[in-house]
Motif scaffolding. Structure first.
Motif, short mmCIF file in Angstrom:
data_model
loop_
_atom_site.label_atom_id
_atom_site.label_comp_id
_atom_site.label_asym_id
_atom_site.label_seq_id
_atom_site.Cartn_x
_atom_site.Cartn_y
_atom_site.Cartn_z
N VAL A 115 0.83 -1.21 0.00
CA VAL A 115 0.00 0.00 0.00
C VAL A 115 0.86 1.26 0.00
O VAL A 115 1.81 1.38 0.77
N PHE A 116 0.51 2.18 -0.89
CA PHE A 116 1.02 3.56 -0.81
C PHE A 116 -0.08 4.41 -0.17
O PHE A 116 -1.19 4.48 -0.69
N VAL A 117 0.22 5.04 0.95
CA VAL A 117 -0.73 5.97 1.56
C VAL A 117 -0.26 7.38 1.20
O VAL A 117 0.85 7.77 1.52
N ILE A 118 -1.12 8.12 0.52
CA ILE A 118 -0.80 9.49 0.11
C ILE A 118 -2.00 10.35 0.53
O ILE A 118 -2.87 10.70 -0.27
N ILE A 154 6.51 12.68 -4.34
CA ILE A 154 5.92 11.36 -4.12
C ILE A 154 5.83 10.59 -5.44
O ILE A 154 6.08 9.38 -5.48
N THR A 155 5.48 11.28 -6.52
CA THR A 155 5.42 10.64 -7.84
C THR A 155 6.76 10.02 -8.20
O THR A 155 6.83 8.89 -8.70
N LYS A 156 7.82 10.75 -7.95
CA LYS A 156 9.17 10.24 -8.24
C LYS A 156 9.50 9.02 -7.39
O LYS A 156 10.13 8.07 -7.85
N MET A 157 9.06 9.04 -6.13
CA MET A 157 9.32 7.91 -5.24
C MET A 157 8.59 6.66 -5.71
O MET A 157 9.13 5.55 -5.68
N ILE A 158 7.35 6.82 -6.15
CA ILE A 158 6.55 5.68 -6.60
C ILE A 158 7.16 5.03 -7.83
O ILE A 158 7.15 3.81 -7.99
N LYS A 159 7.73 5.84 -8.71
CA LYS A 159 8.32 5.32 -9.95
C LYS A 159 9.47 4.36 -9.71
O LYS A 159 9.84 3.59 -10.59
N LEU A 170 -5.34 9.76 -2.55
CA LEU A 170 -5.14 10.74 -3.62
C LEU A 170 -6.46 11.24 -4.18
O LEU A 170 -7.40 10.47 -4.36
N ARG A 171 -6.50 12.53 -4.48
CA ARG A 171 -7.71 13.12 -5.08
C ARG A 171 -7.75 12.92 -6.58
O ARG A 171 -8.79 13.03 -7.22
N SER A 172 -6.58 12.66 -7.18
CA SER A 172 -6.51 12.39 -8.63
C SER A 172 -5.41 11.36 -8.88
O SER A 172 -4.50 11.20 -8.06
N ASN A 173 -5.48 10.67 -10.01
CA ASN A 173 -4.52 9.62 -10.30
C ASN A 173 -3.16 10.17 -10.72
O ASN A 173 -3.07 11.26 -11.30
N ILE A 174 -2.12 9.42 -10.40
CA ILE A 174 -0.77 9.77 -10.83
C ILE A 174 -0.51 9.13 -12.19
O ILE A 174 -0.84 7.96 -12.41
#
Length: 227
Positions: A115-118, A154-159, A170-174
């Motif tokens: 799980v990613f919690v954002i 956070i986007t960079k970390m997920i990649k 998240l309110r919108s998708n990455i």
């Protein structure tokens, strides 16, 4: 393994109030979205759920609540109410990270064990964590919890990750074009006390709770990390 304890669980850490009662191995819950009046609402909900099952606080074996991160005031209300009941009625108490309980909520919905919690509290207040479910059904990831003020970080970390992950808050998708990672977006935005009960039952299978009174403390992530 069945947990035969009577457990009262509380959450007021973000945008809602909820209370759940584990009684005779069944879970009963009340939930209310709210931006304010958490203290009044949670007290009324506790009274209602106990009266519904015709039991009193004297019959509670354990209190469990979220301790943050989350709303500064909300965290303190859940802890304050829980700790007060614990002291007056001499009931053991345990606190869990809000982000860990959100991970448990995600698991109960989609059965994804990463799980990613954002949790985006505001435009510049984002709580981040990476939780992994171990073979015992417990979540590991408290050490990953951080406070960011920039979603791009956070986007960079997920990649940098691979595999299937559930995404909370998240309110919108990455937008990620990398094929080695699959993100399953949930609509989860606030904790629920029934997931505290769910996690506490698993926790008690492998951990003993002292009968001596103890104290729980707020979990704050106060300092944003900026790059």
């Amino acid at each position: 393994m069945n947990v035969k304890k009577t457990i009262l669980a509380l959450d007021t850490s973000v945008y809602s109030c909820s209370t759940s009662l584990l009684y005779k191995e069944k879970t009963y819950s009340l939930f209310m979205p709210c931006a304010k009046n958490h203290e009044k609402n949670i007290l009324n909900m506790i009274k209602t759920i106990l009266e519904k099952k015709q039991i009193t606080l004297n019959q509670i074996d354990l209190i469990a609540c979220t301790v943050g991160p989350g709303s500064f005031t909300g965290i303190r209300i859940a802890i304050g109410v829980s700790q007060t009941i614990s002291i007056i009625y001499k009931i053991p108490i345990i606190g869990f990270s809000t982000l860990k309980i959100l991970s448990e909520q995600s698991w109960n919905i989609n059965k994804i064990n990463r799980v990613f919690v954002i949790l985006q509290i505001s435009q510049k207040q984002i709580f981040w964590a990476k939780y992994l479910k171990n073979k015992f059904g417990l979540w590991a990831g408290n050490h990953t919890e951080k406070h960011f003020d920039n979603l791009n970080i956070i986007t960079k970390m997920i990649k940098n990750h691979t595999g299937t992950w559930s995404v909370i808050g998240l309110r919108s998708n990455i937008k990620i074009s990398k094929k080695s990672i699959k993100l399953f977006y949930t609509r989860i935005s606030t904790p629920h006390a029934k997931d505290i009960i769910s996690y506490t039952k698993k926790y008690l299978q492998y951990n003993k709770i002292s009968n001596r009174l103890n104290y729980i403390y707020p979990r704050y992530l106060l300092h944003p990390v900026s790059h």
